[in-house]
Design a protein around this motif. Structure first.
Motif, short mmCIF file in Angstrom:
data_model
loop_
_atom_site.label_atom_id
_atom_site.label_comp_id
_atom_site.label_asym_id
_atom_site.label_seq_id
_atom_site.Cartn_x
_atom_site.Cartn_y
_atom_site.Cartn_z
N ARG A 28 0.90 -1.31 0.04
CA ARG A 28 0.04 0.09 -0.26
C ARG A 28 0.73 1.28 -0.06
N PHE A 29 2.11 1.06 0.81
CA PHE A 29 2.89 2.30 0.39
C PHE A 29 3.22 2.84 -0.57
N SER A 30 3.78 1.73 -1.42
CA SER A 30 4.25 1.88 -2.87
C SER A 30 3.35 2.44 -3.63
N ALA A 31 1.85 1.98 -3.51
CA ALA A 31 0.58 2.17 -4.27
C ALA A 31 0.32 3.71 -4.16
N THR A 32 0.28 4.01 -2.88
CA THR A 32 0.15 5.56 -2.60
C THR A 32 1.13 6.36 -3.15
N ILE A 33 2.30 6.01 -3.18
CA ILE A 33 3.29 6.97 -3.80
C ILE A 33 3.23 7.06 -5.28
N CYS A 34 2.95 5.86 -5.90
CA CYS A 34 2.80 5.64 -7.46
C CYS A 34 1.45 6.40 -7.77
N GLY A 35 0.36 6.42 -7.01
CA GLY A 35 -0.80 7.03 -7.30
C GLY A 35 -0.56 8.50 -7.08
N HIS A 36 0.05 9.01 -6.29
CA HIS A 36 0.32 10.43 -6.14
C HIS A 36 1.11 10.83 -7.30
#
Ligand SMILES: C[S@@+](CC[C@H](N)C(=O)[O-])C[C@H]1O[C@@H](n2cnc3c(N)ncnc32)[C@H](O)[C@@H]1O
Length: 251
Positions: A28-36
């Motif tokens: 979820r950490f990486s998905a949040t950053i990639c979404g940003h």
């Protein structure tokens, strides 16, 4: 403190309420950053489809899909036969359950190792891809090939995101990435997104050197609480490092 969110309401709802219910391996950490990053690309006028090689049941793919701008499309490649022949059914059902409309994405049931660059282009709408997540077969040969497909289709200001870098199960996969970067000196690792767990391993974000400036300061500022300020030595390029708990060892 700035909240740790992507800034896309639909995506942040998925990350909070749906992400863990979709079986998968991305954090979820990486998905949040990639979404940003996808939101920022949209704000900067960087347009194009997105693609994932190795969707599995859609955990990361659905996150990318929720970050699409109007008129954009997501393409999801997988052999869809591991660990059984119902992976595609679960992928489509997860997308529907998590609110990703069926007309925004297309599953591509292919072994990407057998696709030519031209076939991959045909299967991704022939336009530039602004974000490509590579998370398929983790052999040197397969990653070399998937990188070649992605490199050919990448939007000039786009990002290739590599999963499972530095994963203990694939300790030498980074050698393949090193060879790719030596062969393409115009490309560099702009950011390392650290692991959450052994099944949610680090990602590398790769882009052209001349577009690093579009991303790096924004990432350091937007995720200041996750920023490892010493950064990373990525083949001479000082890259951004984002990690859930930035710190150096007590000595
Ligand atoms: C680690 S899983 C992907 C996890 C997923 N990205 C997520 O967010 O949960 C790797 C996937 O790559 C797929 N795969 C393996 N070899 C492949 C190939 N040659 N072509 C396409 N997909 C492949 C597997 O079927 C598997 O679903």
């Amino acid at each position: 403190m700035t909240p740790f969110i992507s800034g896309i309401p639909l995506l942040d709802t998925y990350l909070a309420e749906g992400f863990d219910s979709v079986r998968g391996m991305s954090s979820r950490f990486s998905a949040t950053i990639c979404g940003h990053i996808l939101r920022r690309q949209t704000e900067m006028g960087i347009r194009g489809a997105v693609a994932e090689i190795g969707t599995f049941e859609g955990r990361f793919f659905i996150a990318m899909g929720h970050a699409l701008a109007p008129g954009e499309h997501a393409y999801g490649f997988d052999i869809f036969s591991w660990p059984d022949d119902h992976v595609l059914d679960r992928f489509v059902a997860n997308a529907a359950r998590c609110g990703l409309p069926s007309d925004r994405f297309t599953p591509r049931p292919f072994d990407t190792g057998k696709l030519s660059v031209d076939e991959f282009a045909g299967l991704t709408g022939r336009g530039p891809l602004r974000f490509i997540h590579i998370d398929g077969e983790h052999s040197p040969e397969a990653l070399t090939h998937d990188l070649a497909l992605a490199h050919d289709r990448l939007h000039p200001q786009g990002l290739i995101c590599l999963d499972d870098m530095l994963h203990p199960g694939y300790p030498f996969l980074v050698v393949t990435v090193h060879a790719y970067l030596v062969a393409h000196p115009e490309m560099c690792v702009m950011c390392v997104i650290d692991r959450e767990d052994i099944v949610a391993a680090p990602k590398f974000l790769i882009c052209r050197r001349d577009v690093v400036r579009l991303y790096e300061n924004d990432l350091m500022q937007s995720f200041a609480a996750q920023h490892f300020v010493l950064g990373g030595d990525a083949m001479g390029h000082h890259c951004v490092v984002l990690t859930p708990h930035p710190r150096i060892a007590d000595v």
